[in-house]
Scaffold this motif. Structure first.
Motif, PDB file in Angstrom:
ATOM      1  N   CYS A  15      -5.127  -2.191  -1.189  1.00 53.67           N
ATOM      2  CA  CYS A  15      -6.002  -2.295  -0.011  1.00 53.67           C
ATOM      3  C   CYS A  15      -7.076  -3.356  -0.226  1.00 53.67           C
ATOM      4  O   CYS A  15      -7.369  -4.153   0.673  1.00 53.67           O
ATOM      5  CB  CYS A  15      -6.663  -0.959   0.287  1.00 53.67           C
ATOM      6  N   ARG A  16      -7.662  -3.352  -1.411  1.00 57.56           N
ATOM      7  CA  ARG A  16      -8.706  -4.330  -1.723  1.00 57.56           C
ATOM      8  C   ARG A  16      -8.165  -5.751  -1.630  1.00 57.56           C
ATOM      9  O   ARG A  16      -8.806  -6.634  -1.034  1.00 57.56           O
ATOM     10  CB  ARG A  16      -9.260  -4.076  -3.126  1.00 57.56           C
ATOM     11  N   ILE A  76       0.841  -1.197   0.000  1.00 63.69           N
ATOM     12  CA  ILE A  76       0.000   0.000   0.000  1.00 63.69           C
ATOM     13  C   ILE A  76       0.876   1.248   0.000  1.00 63.69           C
ATOM     14  O   ILE A  76       0.640   2.208  -0.747  1.00 63.69           O
ATOM     15  CB  ILE A  76      -0.958  -0.023   1.194  1.00 63.69           C
ATOM     16  N   THR A 105       0.245   5.215  -7.227  1.00 65.44           N
ATOM     17  CA  THR A 105      -0.898   6.097  -7.470  1.00 65.44           C
ATOM     18  C   THR A 105      -2.020   5.763  -6.494  1.00 65.44           C
ATOM     19  O   THR A 105      -2.071   4.647  -5.937  1.00 65.44           O
ATOM     20  CB  THR A 105      -1.446   5.931  -8.904  1.00 65.44           C
ATOM     21  N   PRO A 106      -2.963   6.694  -6.282  1.00 69.73           N
ATOM     22  CA  PRO A 106      -4.106   6.396  -5.412  1.00 69.73           C
ATOM     23  C   PRO A 106      -4.906   5.168  -5.864  1.00 69.73           C
ATOM     24  O   PRO A 106      -5.360   4.378  -5.036  1.00 69.73           O
ATOM     25  CB  PRO A 106      -4.948   7.679  -5.488  1.00 69.73           C
ATOM     26  N   ARG A 107      -5.075   5.018  -7.174  1.00 70.99           N
ATOM     27  CA  ARG A 107      -5.823   3.854  -7.664  1.00 70.99           C
ATOM     28  C   ARG A 107      -5.115   2.553  -7.300  1.00 70.99           C
ATOM     29  O   ARG A 107      -5.757   1.575  -6.879  1.00 70.99           O
ATOM     30  CB  ARG A 107      -6.011   3.932  -9.180  1.00 70.99           C
ATOM     31  N   GLU A 108      -3.804   2.526  -7.452  1.00 68.54           N
ATOM     32  CA  GLU A 108      -3.062   1.311  -7.125  1.00 68.54           C
ATOM     33  C   GLU A 108      -3.030   1.065  -5.620  1.00 68.54           C
ATOM     34  O   GLU A 108      -3.040  -0.084  -5.174  1.00 68.54           O
ATOM     35  CB  GLU A 108      -1.661   1.400  -7.733  1.00 68.54           C
ATOM     36  N   LYS A 109      -3.015   2.129  -4.823  1.00 67.31           N
ATOM     37  CA  LYS A 109      -3.139   1.956  -3.373  1.00 67.31           C
ATOM     38  C   LYS A 109      -4.489   1.341  -3.017  1.00 67.31           C
ATOM     39  O   LYS A 109      -4.588   0.462  -2.147  1.00 67.31           O
ATOM     40  CB  LYS A 109      -2.961   3.298  -2.657  1.00 67.31           C
ATOM     41  N   TRP A 110      -5.535   1.806  -3.710  1.00 61.84           N
ATOM     42  CA  TRP A 110      -6.870   1.254  -3.483  1.00 61.84           C
ATOM     43  C   TRP A 110      -6.905  -0.232  -3.840  1.00 61.84           C
ATOM     44  O   TRP A 110      -7.473  -1.051  -3.105  1.00 61.84           O
ATOM     45  CB  TRP A 110      -7.882   2.033  -4.318  1.00 61.84           C
ATOM     46  N   LEU A 111      -6.289  -0.594  -4.968  1.00 61.58           N
ATOM     47  CA  LEU A 111      -6.260  -1.995  -5.371  1.00 61.58           C
ATOM     48  C   LEU A 111      -5.491  -2.844  -4.360  1.00 61.58           C
ATOM     49  O   LEU A 111      -5.911  -3.957  -4.021  1.00 61.58           O
ATOM     50  CB  LEU A 111      -5.624  -2.123  -6.757  1.00 61.58           C
TER      51      LEU A 111
END
Length: 238
Positions: free
Chosen positions: A62-63, A49, A54-60
Motif C-alpha cells: 500500500c505504501r 496488495i 502478511t499484513p505487514r507486506e500488505k502495508w508495504l
C-alpha cells in the motif's frame, strides 16, 4: 553532436524562452514519467496488495502504491506548469504489460523495474531544468526504498526452494521486458536530450548500467543465472 546547454533553467518561463525545441524535449521526459508512474502503481503495486502474504507486506505494498501515485502527481504538476499536452495521449511503456500473478513476481518488479527507474532518475538528477532536477533528487529516497524492499525480500525468497524457480522465471522475463525501457540505441530524442543538458547518458549507456546492476543482483546476491541480453535495442520507438 552540437555543444550541450550548460546553464541552469530555473522555471517554466525560462524554459519557454529557450524555444519550442527545449520545451518539447523536456515535455517528452516529464510526460513519460506522468504516464509510467501511474501505470506502475496500477498494474504492479495495486494487485500486489491482495497477493501479499502478511499484513505487514500488505502495508508495504500500500505504501509503495501511494508513493508511486504521488510521483505521478508531482510529475504532472511539472507538466501543467509547462502547459504540456495530455500525457495519456500515448500508452505507457511495454514493460507494464507484465502481469503480476504472484507475490514473488511483484517483489521482482520492485527489484528490477524500479532499479531501471533509478538508473534513469540518477541521470535526471543532473538535468538542466532545475524543477525536474529537484523533483528527481527529492524522489530518490523513495525509489531506493522500493528497490531495497525488492532486493531484501528477493534474498529471502531465493532461500526457499518453493519460490526460487518463480523468482528466476520472473526475473528473466522482467529483465528482457525492461531493456526497451531505455529507448532505441539510435534515438534522435536522446541526442536532443543530451544537447539540451536534460540527460547525460546515451540510451545504451543507461541500459548497460541497468544490465550491470541486475547482473550483480541475480548472480552475486541471489545465486541465479542471467538471461542472454543485448545492451543495444534497435526498436521502432524512442
Amino acid at each position: 553532436m552540437p555543444q550541450t546547454l550548460m546553464k541552469d533553467v530555473h522555471d517554466a518561463a525560462e524554459a519557454c524562452a529557450l524555444g519550442d525545441e527545449y520545451v518539447t524535449a523536456l515535455g517528452k521526459i516529464i510526460n513519460s514519467h506522468v504516464r509510467n508512474e501511474a501505470a506502475g502503481a496500477a498494474v504492479f503495486d495495486e494487485p500486489s496488495i491482495a497477493l501479499a502474504p502478511t499484513p505487514r507486506e500488505k502495508w508495504l505494498a500500500c505504501r509503495m502504491a501511494m508513493e508511486e501515485y504521488g510521483h505521478h502527481l508531482k510529475f504532472n504538476k511539472l507538466a501543467n506548469e509547462l502547459g504540456l499536452e495530455d500525457a495519456q495521449s500515448r500508452p505507457p511503456l511495454s514493460v507494464f504489460d507484465y502481469q503480476v500473478e504472484s507475490w514473488t513476481g511483484y517483489v521482482m518488479t520492485k527489484a528490477i523495474v524500479d532499479l531501471a527507474e533509478i538508473v534513469l532518475m540518477e541521470d535526471l538528477c543532473q538535468c538542466s531544468y532545475v524543477p525536474l532536477r529537484r523533483l528527481c533528487r527529492s524522489l530518490m529516497p523513495e525509489e531506493r526504498f522500493h528497490v531495497g524492499f525488492g532486493t531484501t525480500t528477493a534474498k529471502q525468497l531465493a532461500a526457499d526452494p518453493a519460490t526460487r524457480e518463480d523468482m528466476r522465471s520472473s526475473a528473466h522475463r522482467l529483465i528482457t521486458m525492461t531493456l526497451p525501457f531505455f529507448g532505441r540505441s539510435d534515438s534522435r530524442n536522446n541526442e536532443l536530450f543530451r544537447r539540451w543538458g536534460i540527460k547525460r547518458l546515451t540510451n545504451d549507456e543507461a541500459r548497460t548500467e541497468f544490465v550491470r546492476r541486475t547482473r550483480v543482483l541475480l548472480c552475486d546476491e541471489l545465486g541465479l543465472d542471467y538471461p542472454e541480453v543485448e545492451p543495444r535495442w534497435p526498436g521502432t520507438t524512442n
